[in-house]
Design an enzyme around this catalytic site. Sequence first.
Site, mmCIF file in Angstrom:
data_model
loop_
_atom_site.group_PDB
_atom_site.id
_atom_site.type_symbol
_atom_site.label_atom_id
_atom_site.label_comp_id
_atom_site.label_asym_id
_atom_site.label_seq_id
_atom_site.Cartn_x
_atom_site.Cartn_y
_atom_site.Cartn_z
ATOM 1 N N CYS A 2 0.847 -1.183 0.000
ATOM 2 C CA CYS A 2 0.000 0.000 0.000
ATOM 3 C C CYS A 2 0.882 1.233 0.000
ATOM 4 O O CYS A 2 2.093 1.143 0.163
ATOM 5 C CB CYS A 2 -0.879 0.006 1.233
ATOM 6 S SG CYS A 2 -1.735 -1.559 1.473
ATOM 7 N N ARG A 27 1.385 2.139 -7.422
ATOM 8 C CA ARG A 27 1.374 0.992 -6.510
ATOM 9 C C ARG A 27 0.056 0.230 -6.592
ATOM 10 O O ARG A 27 -0.100 -0.806 -5.949
ATOM 11 C CB ARG A 27 1.603 1.454 -5.071
ATOM 12 C CG ARG A 27 2.970 2.063 -4.863
ATOM 13 C CD ARG A 27 3.152 2.478 -3.439
ATOM 14 N NE ARG A 27 3.321 1.330 -2.568
ATOM 15 C CZ ARG A 27 4.468 0.935 -2.048
ATOM 16 N NH1 ARG A 27 5.547 1.589 -2.322
ATOM 17 N NH2 ARG A 27 4.532 -0.106 -1.270
ATOM 18 N N TRP A 74 -3.688 -1.651 -1.366
ATOM 19 C CA TRP A 74 -3.539 -2.812 -2.259
ATOM 20 C C TRP A 74 -3.884 -3.981 -1.362
ATOM 21 O O TRP A 74 -3.093 -4.395 -0.524
ATOM 22 C CB TRP A 74 -2.094 -2.877 -2.789
ATOM 23 C CG TRP A 74 -1.757 -4.133 -3.506
ATOM 24 C CD1 TRP A 74 -1.091 -5.218 -3.001
ATOM 25 C CD2 TRP A 74 -2.026 -4.452 -4.880
ATOM 26 N NE1 TRP A 74 -0.940 -6.171 -3.963
ATOM 27 C CE2 TRP A 74 -1.498 -5.742 -5.122
ATOM 28 C CE3 TRP A 74 -2.668 -3.779 -5.916
ATOM 29 C CZ2 TRP A 74 -1.585 -6.351 -6.377
ATOM 30 C CZ3 TRP A 74 -2.747 -4.409 -7.160
ATOM 31 C CH2 TRP A 74 -2.214 -5.664 -7.383
ATOM 32 N N ASN A 98 1.012 -0.475 6.051
ATOM 33 C CA ASN A 98 1.433 -1.164 4.842
ATOM 34 C C ASN A 98 2.122 -2.441 5.302
ATOM 35 O O ASN A 98 2.964 -2.386 6.195
ATOM 36 C CB ASN A 98 2.423 -0.239 4.100
ATOM 37 C CG ASN A 98 2.962 -0.845 2.825
ATOM 38 O OD1 ASN A 98 2.490 -1.880 2.378
ATOM 39 N ND2 ASN A 98 3.946 -0.190 2.250
ATOM 40 N N GLY A 99 1.769 -3.582 4.732
ATOM 41 C CA GLY A 99 2.431 -4.828 5.125
ATOM 42 C C GLY A 99 1.443 -5.839 5.669
ATOM 43 O O GLY A 99 0.249 -5.774 5.378
ATOM 44 N N GLU A 477 10.266 -20.153 -20.017
ATOM 45 C CA GLU A 477 10.063 -18.810 -19.471
ATOM 46 C C GLU A 477 11.188 -17.873 -19.928
ATOM 47 O O GLU A 477 10.940 -16.706 -20.261
ATOM 48 C CB GLU A 477 9.980 -18.896 -17.939
ATOM 49 C CG GLU A 477 9.870 -17.585 -17.193
ATOM 50 C CD GLU A 477 8.630 -16.759 -17.514
ATOM 51 O OE1 GLU A 477 7.759 -17.209 -18.270
ATOM 52 O OE2 GLU A 477 8.563 -15.617 -17.024
ATOM 53 N N LYS A 481 10.364 -14.493 -21.950
ATOM 54 C CA LYS A 481 10.800 -13.170 -21.466
ATOM 55 C C LYS A 481 11.572 -12.451 -22.552
ATOM 56 O O LYS A 481 11.356 -11.279 -22.818
ATOM 57 C CB LYS A 481 11.718 -13.291 -20.234
ATOM 58 C CG LYS A 481 11.103 -13.613 -18.919
ATOM 59 C CD LYS A 481 10.370 -12.487 -18.247
ATOM 60 C CE LYS A 481 8.925 -12.460 -18.657
ATOM 61 N NZ LYS A 481 7.992 -13.263 -17.961
ATOM 62 N N GLU A 484 9.310 -11.403 -25.654
ATOM 63 C CA GLU A 484 8.273 -10.382 -25.456
ATOM 64 C C GLU A 484 8.847 -8.986 -25.240
ATOM 65 O O GLU A 484 8.228 -8.004 -25.617
ATOM 66 C CB GLU A 484 7.309 -10.759 -24.333
ATOM 67 C CG GLU A 484 7.894 -10.727 -22.950
ATOM 68 C CD GLU A 484 6.874 -11.074 -21.875
ATOM 69 O OE1 GLU A 484 5.709 -10.722 -22.024
ATOM 70 O OE2 GLU A 484 7.288 -11.695 -20.873
ATOM 71 N N HIS A 500 15.261 -34.380 -31.720
ATOM 72 C CA HIS A 500 14.065 -34.683 -32.512
ATOM 73 C C HIS A 500 13.695 -33.537 -33.444
ATOM 74 O O HIS A 500 12.566 -33.478 -33.926
ATOM 75 C CB HIS A 500 12.905 -35.033 -31.582
ATOM 76 C CG HIS A 500 13.188 -36.231 -30.741
ATOM 77 N ND1 HIS A 500 13.258 -37.495 -31.257
ATOM 78 C CD2 HIS A 500 13.491 -36.341 -29.415
ATOM 79 C CE1 HIS A 500 13.559 -38.347 -30.288
ATOM 80 N NE2 HIS A 500 13.719 -37.665 -29.169
ATOM 81 N N LYS A 599 -0.869 -5.584 -20.015
ATOM 82 C CA LYS A 599 -0.602 -6.264 -18.735
ATOM 83 C C LYS A 599 -1.703 -7.257 -18.398
ATOM 84 O O LYS A 599 -1.436 -8.351 -17.936
ATOM 85 C CB LYS A 599 -0.449 -5.213 -17.621
ATOM 86 C CG LYS A 599 -0.047 -5.793 -16.278
ATOM 87 C CD LYS A 599 1.369 -6.359 -16.291
ATOM 88 C CE LYS A 599 1.727 -7.091 -15.014
ATOM 89 N NZ LYS A 599 2.849 -8.036 -15.211
HETATM 90 C C1 F6R Z 1 4.505 -12.628 -19.694
HETATM 91 C C2 F6R Z 1 3.222 -12.305 -19.104
HETATM 92 C C3 F6R Z 1 2.009 -12.930 -19.658
HETATM 93 C C4 F6R Z 1 1.029 -13.272 -18.528
HETATM 94 C C5 F6R Z 1 -0.292 -13.796 -19.110
HETATM 95 C C6 F6R Z 1 -1.250 -14.223 -18.028
HETATM 96 O O1 F6R Z 1 5.562 -11.982 -19.046
HETATM 97 O O2 F6R Z 1 3.145 -11.518 -18.194
HETATM 98 O O3 F6R Z 1 2.321 -14.064 -20.409
HETATM 99 O O4 F6R Z 1 1.621 -14.227 -17.703
HETATM 100 O O5 F6R Z 1 -0.894 -12.804 -19.900
HETATM 101 O O6 F6R Z 1 -1.569 -13.154 -17.193
HETATM 102 P P1 F6R Z 1 -2.176 -13.401 -15.760
HETATM 103 O O7 F6R Z 1 -1.138 -14.112 -14.949
HETATM 104 O O8 F6R Z 1 -2.474 -12.034 -15.240
HETATM 105 O O9 F6R Z 1 -3.401 -14.231 -15.940
#
Ligand code: F6R
Length: 604
Positions: A2, A27, A74, A98-99, A477, A481, A484, A500, A599
């Site tokens: 928070c 935040r 939050w 906060n916490g 992963e 990373k 993207e 293969h 996001k």
């Molecule tokens: C990659 C990334 C996305 C999310 C995906 C699912 O870095 O952030 O691949 O993991 O869009 O999002 P959530 O976890 O919010 O359902």
Amino acid sequence: MCGIVGYTGKRAAMPIILEGLKKLEYRGYDSAGISTLHHNELTHVKALGKLIALEEQLAQEPLAGSIGIGHTRWATHGKPSVPNAHPHVVGTTAIVHNGIIENYKSLRTELEAHGSQFLSETDTETVAHLLHVHRRETLLETLFAILPMIRGAYSIAAIDTRDPHTLVCVKQESPLVIGLGKNENFVASDIPALLAHTRDFIFLEDGDVAAITPESVSIYHHGQPVERPIKTVSWSPSAAEKGGYKHFMLKEIHEQPRALRDTLRGKFDGKTLQLSDLALTPQEVASIRRIQLVACGTSWHAGLVGKYYLEQIARIPVEVDIASEYRYRTKVVDSSTLVVPITQSGETADTLAALKDAKREGAKVITVCNVVDSSIVRESHGVLYTNAGPEIGVASTKAFTTQLAALYLLALFIAQEQKRLDSAAIAEHIAQLEALPAVIETVLEREEEYKNFAHTFHDYPNFLFLGRSFNFPIALEGALKLKEISYIHAEGYASGEMKHGPIALIDAQMPVVVVATASAVYDKLVSNVEEVAARDGIVVALVNDADTSWGKKAHTVFRVPEVPEMLSPIVNAVPMQFIAYYVADFKGCDVDQPRNLAKSVTVE
Ligand code: F6R
């Protein structure tokens, strides 16, 4: 995570606090509130939703006074709602926090038994009641008296009608800074909230308690007065939002030790692992025969690691599905099937639809999620929160590693309830989990090595990532990373699968990042890497500190401390994040907001 802002001085407190809270918008918001003290009276206004809602309400009912505290929430304990919003006022005291107060449940039971009446579901209100019940002559003395009673990570700011010019605060494993002005002083969880007023800050240390008046700041540690240095901050407001880091993603990579500690906090009392938000009865846990993990993107990769955890620790067969696929396939589920959506945001449309389908078919659904009371949480029967705090960078980092920790806890919990593991074994697993944040701190200290690597390799058009067993999903992963945020084509593969097909891709232009930390399949992975080296591939190896065998085989060797194999994905994810981050940064990409991505993916 928070945001806190407090003011004591000669000016009107409310607008200063409100402006400060606005600077903490990054935040994340679900509710906010301000309390001020005027003519020996405490008043407060709280509102649900973004700060604009609070601002509109304050326009109707402004708060007078030149001392006050404010908060943006939050949610962790208790859903976003007006009663759960801070400040919490009990008797003569108002507090913001906060916490997490780990032992709030037992404190609350005790307080209620002695007549305290609670208005919210929060852990914070427990502290407000403690301050009321144990009040001494001054708020500062009262705070000293109650601190030994609370456990957890917290920063708290409080005001009290009995001491109308003094702001009191405490910091314990949660950020809190004091801003110094002329005939006025401030407190805040983060620097950006105060940059409009001061550049001079005192950074409190864990365990510090401070009494702040317009003219003075007194700091105490273990009850004794201490001096803390004043630091002048030259950050721009936008750098300050990112805690001085260039990007949110980098800040969030560095937050992982804290995020993991918060995810583990308060779950194990030394004997029993308690995941009460799962809301499963002992009979329901006992009857779980199958588990389906459903997620998208990085969260799906967490699910792939989770399968190893649940099968190895809880011995229950697990399927892992991409949510957008799961939705459209025949689902064979019944009441003995536990469906576990994994989602940072709790808003991903495909994951939500998959969950609804599973529920309709009769499955029990519990979600691993980072956002309290999000849409997916509300649709689920129970939840296991990751407590990573708001993740702003589009590329998921701290949400991923905390998802892995949460899935590990889930596996331990099912094993405990199904009597596969006794309390001593659980305690051993928990101790290993709790050791991870310190290990990750060591990895973070080696950041420069990844930057140097990226300087050399950011122009390569293709990358391959290889791993096996628990670390196969980490290869996936690593590739995700990189692609993207740097727009470099990258693939993740199980190293045994190379022969293969993908081995045809290997040549002297192909960096191959190999996750080669200690494991039961280490020797097999090494033979797979020999095949890469024999075809002139550029081997980049992630190995353990003690492993000295890679000097000849690899072009670049990154090292991490050794941890038990099952937990190694949580550590090994961090180097993957650093590689992607620095490659993208050298390429000049928009790291926090990569092209074409959002996001939260709230459309199908
Ligand atoms: C990659 C990334 C996305 C999310 C995906 C699912 O870095 O952030 O691949 O993991 O869009 O999002 P959530 O976890 O919010 O359902």
